[in-house]
Design a protein around this motif. Structure first.
Motif, PDB file in Angstrom:
ATOM      1  N   ARG A  90     -36.625  46.803 -16.127  1.00  0.00           N
ATOM      2  CA  ARG A  90     -36.998  47.112 -17.524  1.00  0.00           C
ATOM      3  C   ARG A  90     -35.833  47.771 -18.257  1.00  0.00           C
ATOM      4  O   ARG A  90     -35.531  47.424 -19.411  1.00  0.00           O
ATOM      5  CB  ARG A  90     -38.215  48.043 -17.527  1.00  0.00           C
ATOM      6  CG  ARG A  90     -38.692  48.475 -18.915  1.00  0.00           C
ATOM      7  CD  ARG A  90     -39.302  47.309 -19.652  1.00  0.00           C
ATOM      8  NE  ARG A  90     -40.059  47.767 -20.812  1.00  0.00           N
ATOM      9  CZ  ARG A  90     -39.856  47.333 -22.049  1.00  0.00           C
ATOM     10  NH1 ARG A  90     -38.906  46.446 -22.300  1.00  0.00           N
ATOM     11  NH2 ARG A  90     -40.596  47.774 -23.040  1.00  0.00           N
ATOM     12  N   LEU A  91     -35.165  48.693 -17.600  1.00  0.00           N
ATOM     13  CA  LEU A  91     -34.026  49.376 -18.204  1.00  0.00           C
ATOM     14  C   LEU A  91     -32.879  48.409 -18.462  1.00  0.00           C
ATOM     15  O   LEU A  91     -32.250  48.431 -19.529  1.00  0.00           O
ATOM     16  CB  LEU A  91     -33.556  50.518 -17.291  1.00  0.00           C
ATOM     17  CG  LEU A  91     -34.522  51.699 -17.146  1.00  0.00           C
ATOM     18  CD1 LEU A  91     -34.088  52.599 -15.991  1.00  0.00           C
ATOM     19  CD2 LEU A  91     -34.595  52.489 -18.440  1.00  0.00           C
ATOM     20  N   LEU A  92     -32.618  47.543 -17.494  1.00  0.00           N
ATOM     21  CA  LEU A  92     -31.538  46.557 -17.647  1.00  0.00           C
ATOM     22  C   LEU A  92     -31.852  45.585 -18.777  1.00  0.00           C
ATOM     23  O   LEU A  92     -30.963  45.214 -19.567  1.00  0.00           O
ATOM     24  CB  LEU A  92     -31.348  45.798 -16.333  1.00  0.00           C
ATOM     25  CG  LEU A  92     -30.124  44.881 -16.246  1.00  0.00           C
ATOM     26  CD1 LEU A  92     -28.838  45.701 -16.359  1.00  0.00           C
ATOM     27  CD2 LEU A  92     -30.143  44.095 -14.940  1.00  0.00           C
ATOM     28  N   ASN A  93     -33.111  45.197 -18.888  1.00  0.00           N
ATOM     29  CA  ASN A  93     -33.529  44.282 -19.941  1.00  0.00           C
ATOM     30  C   ASN A  93     -33.340  44.914 -21.321  1.00  0.00           C
ATOM     31  O   ASN A  93     -32.932  44.234 -22.277  1.00  0.00           O
ATOM     32  CB  ASN A  93     -34.993  43.895 -19.736  1.00  0.00           C
ATOM     33  CG  ASN A  93     -35.456  42.867 -20.753  1.00  0.00           C
ATOM     34  OD1 ASN A  93     -34.817  41.836 -20.960  1.00  0.00           O
ATOM     35  ND2 ASN A  93     -36.578  43.146 -21.407  1.00  0.00           N
ATOM     36  N   LEU A  94     -33.621  46.223 -21.432  1.00  0.00           N
ATOM     37  CA  LEU A  94     -33.437  46.907 -22.707  1.00  0.00           C
ATOM     38  C   LEU A  94     -31.962  46.961 -23.097  1.00  0.00           C
ATOM     39  O   LEU A  94     -31.615  46.825 -24.273  1.00  0.00           O
ATOM     40  CB  LEU A  94     -34.005  48.329 -22.627  1.00  0.00           C
ATOM     41  CG  LEU A  94     -35.529  48.454 -22.602  1.00  0.00           C
ATOM     42  CD1 LEU A  94     -35.946  49.902 -22.334  1.00  0.00           C
ATOM     43  CD2 LEU A  94     -36.136  47.973 -23.922  1.00  0.00           C
ATOM     44  N   VAL A  95     -31.094  47.147 -22.100  1.00  0.00           N
ATOM     45  CA  VAL A  95     -29.654  47.231 -22.372  1.00  0.00           C
ATOM     46  C   VAL A  95     -29.076  45.857 -22.703  1.00  0.00           C
ATOM     47  O   VAL A  95     -28.397  45.678 -23.728  1.00  0.00           O
ATOM     48  CB  VAL A  95     -28.906  47.845 -21.168  1.00  0.00           C
ATOM     49  CG1 VAL A  95     -27.394  47.775 -21.386  1.00  0.00           C
ATOM     50  CG2 VAL A  95     -29.342  49.286 -20.949  1.00  0.00           C
ATOM     51  N   LEU A  96     -29.350  44.876 -21.841  1.00  0.00           N
ATOM     52  CA  LEU A  96     -28.785  43.541 -22.035  1.00  0.00           C
ATOM     53  C   LEU A  96     -29.438  42.795 -23.202  1.00  0.00           C
ATOM     54  O   LEU A  96     -28.805  41.935 -23.828  1.00  0.00           O
ATOM     55  CB  LEU A  96     -28.924  42.714 -20.754  1.00  0.00           C
ATOM     56  CG  LEU A  96     -28.196  43.262 -19.525  1.00  0.00           C
ATOM     57  CD1 LEU A  96     -28.406  42.345 -18.323  1.00  0.00           C
ATOM     58  CD2 LEU A  96     -26.709  43.443 -19.803  1.00  0.00           C
ATOM     59  N   GLY A  97     -30.698  43.153 -23.474  1.00  0.00           N
ATOM     60  CA  GLY A  97     -31.404  42.478 -24.571  1.00  0.00           C
ATOM     61  C   GLY A  97     -31.412  43.273 -25.865  1.00  0.00           C
ATOM     62  O   GLY A  97     -32.329  43.153 -26.680  1.00  0.00           O
ATOM     63  N   TRP A  98     -30.363  44.089 -26.048  1.00  0.00           N
ATOM     64  CA  TRP A  98     -30.274  44.979 -27.222  1.00  0.00           C
ATOM     65  C   TRP A  98     -30.362  44.214 -28.536  1.00  0.00           C
ATOM     66  O   TRP A  98     -30.890  44.714 -29.531  1.00  0.00           O
ATOM     67  CB  TRP A  98     -28.965  45.764 -27.152  1.00  0.00           C
ATOM     68  CG  TRP A  98     -28.707  46.634 -28.341  1.00  0.00           C
ATOM     69  CD1 TRP A  98     -27.903  46.347 -29.413  1.00  0.00           C
ATOM     70  CD2 TRP A  98     -29.255  47.922 -28.593  1.00  0.00           C
ATOM     71  NE1 TRP A  98     -27.915  47.387 -30.317  1.00  0.00           N
ATOM     72  CE2 TRP A  98     -28.745  48.369 -29.833  1.00  0.00           C
ATOM     73  CE3 TRP A  98     -30.131  48.751 -27.893  1.00  0.00           C
ATOM     74  CZ2 TRP A  98     -29.086  49.604 -30.377  1.00  0.00           C
ATOM     75  CZ3 TRP A  98     -30.478  49.978 -28.440  1.00  0.00           C
ATOM     76  CH2 TRP A  98     -29.954  50.392 -29.665  1.00  0.00           C
ATOM     77  N   ARG A  99     -29.876  42.980 -28.561  1.00  0.00           N
ATOM     78  CA  ARG A  99     -29.859  42.206 -29.806  1.00  0.00           C
ATOM     79  C   ARG A  99     -31.246  41.746 -30.228  1.00  0.00           C
ATOM     80  O   ARG A  99     -31.462  41.409 -31.392  1.00  0.00           O
ATOM     81  CB  ARG A  99     -28.931  40.998 -29.660  1.00  0.00           C
ATOM     82  CG  ARG A  99     -27.463  41.367 -29.492  1.00  0.00           C
ATOM     83  CD  ARG A  99     -26.597  40.120 -29.393  1.00  0.00           C
ATOM     84  NE  ARG A  99     -25.204  40.468 -29.202  1.00  0.00           N
ATOM     85  CZ  ARG A  99     -24.365  40.773 -30.194  1.00  0.00           C
ATOM     86  NH1 ARG A  99     -24.797  40.789 -31.439  1.00  0.00           N
ATOM     87  NH2 ARG A  99     -23.105  41.076 -29.937  1.00  0.00           N
TER      88      ARG A  99
END
Length: 268
Positions: free
Chosen positions: A63-72
């Motif tokens: 979930r944390l990685l998704n928030l970072v990588l999916g910032w756009r």
């Protein structure tokens, strides 16, 4: 004595792992437990808390990685910004409380009352949230109030950081237990890392690590990490189909028992 110290460290690690993210107050449990098992250094308490934080970070890493990588993506960006704002509110208010010289109480009575009042509050919050639509949306008022709730929980041991934040979120509009819990836990990750790092640096500067029992500390750290991982995994599954009522009842009963112990001088 060494074996006894390691056993005590193991027990404290178990207590921290179970109570850090369950809404029953880790600080309150540890303060009471140390009256029987012996007080531990600030470094010890910081390190076992770090173990619990690492456990929940592992659980939420995708979930944390998704928030970072999916910032756009607008949805991810909005959610992440709310996490950041909640954290910043906690950080600013928390530092203000520290500057004012606030110290945690070590007596059982205020902890017992916080457990009881928090239990009643949880029952009310569940009841009130059940009357609203099951929204999973994290609004800005929810984010702001969660940030404030973290500080309130830190000031009053026995309140429970996870309990305060989850139920504030539910009352403020995120009626879905799973959604409220996820946001509360995700906000707690940077908050607890920052608080632990701040306290650890301050402790090392003021006291150093002379005389620290590294074996006991290592045992407590590993135990806390493993137990917290299991506890959080269980909680996330449990709340899918169950209310938090069992934790509220536990808090009220434990608070009443502690008040009884205190009145008979069994704890102070």
């Amino acid at each position: 004595m060494a074996d006894q110290s390691i056993l005590s460290a193991f027990i404290l690690g178990v207590i921290e792992g179970i109570t850090e993210f369950l809404p029953i107050s880790s600080t309150g449990h540890l303060i009471i437990a140390e009256q029987w098992l012996g007080a531990r250094s600030d470094t010890f308490n910081i390190v076992i808390q770090a173990g619990a934080i690492i456990a929940v970070t592992i659980i939420y890493w995708r979930r944390l990685l998704n928030l970072v990588l999916g910032w756009r993506e607008p949805e991810n960006r909005d959610y992440a910004l709310k996490l950041i704002v909640a954290f910043l509110i906690t950080a600013v208010l928390g530092l203000t409380v520290k500057k004012l010289g606030f110290e945690l109480p070590e007596d059982a009575s205020p902890i017992a009352w916080a457990l009881i009042i928090g239990g009643v509050w949880m029952i009310f919050a569940e009841w009130a949230a059940a009357k609203r639509p099951q929204s999973t949306t994290i609004t800005w008022p929810v984010a702001i109030l969660v940030g404030i709730a973290q500080v309130v929980a830190g000031v009053f041991p026995g309140t429970s950081r996870s309990g305060a934040t989850i139920f504030v979120a539910m009352l403020a509009g995120t009626g879905n237990r799973a959604a409220a819990t996820e946001f509360a836990f995700l906000v707690g990750i940077p908050t607890m890392y920052a608080a632990s790092a701040y306290q650890l640096l301050k402790t090392l500067k003021d006291q150093g690590v002379a005389g620290e029992d590294w074996t006991s500390l290592g045992v407590a750290f590993v135990t806390s990490t493993i137990v917290a991982f299991i506890a959080v995994k269980w909680l996330l599954s449990y709340i899918q189909t169950n209310r938090f009522t069992v934790f509220a009842v536990y808090r009220i009963i434990l608070g009443a028992i502690l008040l009884g112990f205190a009145s008979f001088g069994m704890i102070h």
